[in-house]
Motif scaffolding. Sequence first.
Motif, mmCIF file in Angstrom:
data_model
loop_
_atom_site.group_PDB
_atom_site.id
_atom_site.type_symbol
_atom_site.label_atom_id
_atom_site.label_comp_id
_atom_site.label_asym_id
_atom_site.label_seq_id
_atom_site.Cartn_x
_atom_site.Cartn_y
_atom_site.Cartn_z
ATOM 1 N N GLN A 85 4.721 12.235 -30.228
ATOM 2 C CA GLN A 85 4.181 11.851 -28.970
ATOM 3 C C GLN A 85 5.045 10.623 -28.163
ATOM 4 O O GLN A 85 5.416 9.730 -28.693
ATOM 5 N N GLY A 86 5.503 11.087 -26.859
ATOM 6 C CA GLY A 86 6.073 10.080 -25.994
ATOM 7 C C GLY A 86 7.675 10.028 -26.274
ATOM 8 O O GLY A 86 8.158 9.569 -25.343
ATOM 9 N N ILE A 87 7.963 10.496 -27.318
ATOM 10 C CA ILE A 87 9.431 10.530 -27.426
ATOM 11 C C ILE A 87 10.280 11.447 -26.392
ATOM 12 O O ILE A 87 9.851 12.887 -26.648
ATOM 13 N N ARG A 88 11.148 11.168 -25.696
ATOM 14 C CA ARG A 88 11.819 11.989 -24.565
ATOM 15 C C ARG A 88 13.130 12.227 -25.434
ATOM 16 O O ARG A 88 13.898 13.370 -25.230
ATOM 17 N N GLU A 89 13.587 11.355 -26.141
ATOM 18 C CA GLU A 89 15.111 11.672 -26.802
ATOM 19 C C GLU A 89 15.231 10.775 -27.835
ATOM 20 O O GLU A 89 14.638 9.565 -28.016
ATOM 21 N N ALA A 90 16.002 11.218 -28.678
ATOM 22 C CA ALA A 90 16.534 10.475 -29.992
ATOM 23 C C ALA A 90 17.758 10.787 -30.170
ATOM 24 O O ALA A 90 18.244 11.926 -30.018
ATOM 25 N N ARG A 91 18.510 9.706 -30.645
ATOM 26 C CA ARG A 91 20.059 9.790 -30.827
ATOM 27 C C ARG A 91 20.304 9.227 -32.082
ATOM 28 O O ARG A 91 19.849 8.028 -32.303
ATOM 29 N N GLY B 198 2.415 3.977 -20.460
ATOM 30 C CA GLY B 198 3.078 3.917 -18.910
ATOM 31 C C GLY B 198 4.395 3.273 -18.829
ATOM 32 O O GLY B 198 4.805 3.253 -17.902
ATOM 33 N N LYS B 199 4.727 2.530 -20.265
ATOM 34 C CA LYS B 199 6.240 2.027 -20.076
ATOM 35 C C LYS B 199 7.114 2.551 -20.935
ATOM 36 O O LYS B 199 7.045 3.098 -22.030
ATOM 37 N N ARG B 200 8.352 2.554 -20.313
ATOM 38 C CA ARG B 200 9.615 3.170 -21.058
ATOM 39 C C ARG B 200 9.793 2.232 -22.265
ATOM 40 O O ARG B 200 10.089 0.906 -21.869
ATOM 41 N N ILE B 201 10.070 2.715 -23.535
ATOM 42 C CA ILE B 201 10.428 1.963 -24.529
ATOM 43 C C ILE B 201 11.560 2.327 -25.236
ATOM 44 O O ILE B 201 11.542 3.638 -25.600
ATOM 45 N N ASP B 202 12.586 1.806 -25.226
ATOM 46 C CA ASP B 202 13.675 2.050 -26.180
ATOM 47 C C ASP B 202 13.885 1.342 -27.309
ATOM 48 O O ASP B 202 13.885 0.111 -27.395
ATOM 49 N N LEU C 224 -2.647 -8.277 -23.889
ATOM 50 C CA LEU C 224 -3.708 -7.536 -23.112
ATOM 51 C C LEU C 224 -4.297 -6.256 -23.733
ATOM 52 O O LEU C 224 -5.578 -6.182 -23.344
ATOM 53 N N ALA C 225 -3.429 -5.321 -24.117
ATOM 54 C CA ALA C 225 -3.863 -4.399 -24.563
ATOM 55 C C ALA C 225 -4.359 -3.948 -26.119
ATOM 56 O O ALA C 225 -4.572 -2.995 -26.577
ATOM 57 N N ALA C 226 -4.332 -5.319 -26.606
ATOM 58 C CA ALA C 226 -4.584 -5.173 -28.179
ATOM 59 C C ALA C 226 -5.871 -4.563 -28.615
ATOM 60 O O ALA C 226 -5.779 -3.470 -29.451
ATOM 61 N N PRO C 227 -7.165 -4.542 -27.987
ATOM 62 C CA PRO C 227 -8.012 -3.706 -28.090
ATOM 63 C C PRO C 227 -7.626 -2.010 -28.163
ATOM 64 O O PRO C 227 -8.587 -1.508 -28.870
ATOM 65 N N LEU C 228 -6.880 -1.869 -27.265
ATOM 66 C CA LEU C 228 -6.547 -0.402 -27.226
ATOM 67 C C LEU C 228 -5.539 -0.177 -28.156
ATOM 68 O O LEU C 228 -5.614 1.237 -28.423
ATOM 69 N N MET C 229 -4.739 -0.877 -28.498
ATOM 70 C CA MET C 229 -3.591 -0.296 -29.365
ATOM 71 C C MET C 229 -3.822 0.467 -30.704
ATOM 72 O O MET C 229 -3.222 1.506 -30.749
ATOM 73 N N VAL C 230 -4.638 -0.038 -31.373
ATOM 74 C CA VAL C 230 -4.793 0.856 -32.748
ATOM 75 C C VAL C 230 -5.410 2.099 -32.428
ATOM 76 O O VAL C 230 -4.984 3.139 -32.997
ATOM 77 N N TRP C 231 -6.446 2.035 -31.529
ATOM 78 C CA TRP C 231 -6.846 3.430 -31.366
ATOM 79 C C TRP C 231 -5.767 4.371 -30.528
ATOM 80 O O TRP C 231 -5.610 5.551 -31.047
ATOM 81 N N LYS C 232 -4.895 3.704 -29.657
ATOM 82 C CA LYS C 232 -3.852 4.606 -29.062
ATOM 83 C C LYS C 232 -2.798 5.161 -30.402
ATOM 84 O O LYS C 232 -2.433 6.216 -30.105
ATOM 85 N N VAL C 233 -2.583 4.145 -31.044
ATOM 86 C CA VAL C 233 -1.617 4.636 -32.193
ATOM 87 C C VAL C 233 -2.244 5.629 -33.001
ATOM 88 O O VAL C 233 -1.464 6.718 -33.242
#
Length: 150
Positions: A33-39, A63-67, A121-130
């Motif tokens: 999920q969410g991975i657009r590219e792996a190098r 919603g954020k790009r993460i490298d 700020l997103a901590a309550p959502l984090m475990v559920w989302k992961v």
Amino acid sequence: MALDVTVERLIPLPRDRVSGYAMDWRHDAEWTQGIREARLTRAADRAGFGPGAEVTRTAYFLGKRIDHVLRVAAYEPSRPLDLVSVAGPLPMHVTYTFDPHPRGTLARIRVRGDAAAHYRLAAPLMVWKVRSSLRKDLRDLERVLTSGSR
């Protein structure tokens, strides 16, 4: 916030087929999920992929790009693959395990980390989302492997 999430799924295929595909970083964007590219941005100590290698993944989360760069801490075909982040916004440790099962392979992903610094700020959502993302990862892994295209 300490994060420790484990999900598993029984995939009705032999362990070598499941682990061989899933542990090949070149397939990350096809089932993770969410991975657009792996190098592969650093070869292993003995060349190629193995302990010491680093894979840079470009992902999107909340919603954020993460490298982030994950270093291979342990790798041996059909054994657990341990990846530890060495660069990126979220310190984490990811373990992929593929165990033989009478009906195929028990695939398991465990993610541990500390999201407090960047996602307070997103901590309550984090475990559920992961957890939700990891469940989708394993579902997609099964779908890709059983679709006949691999």
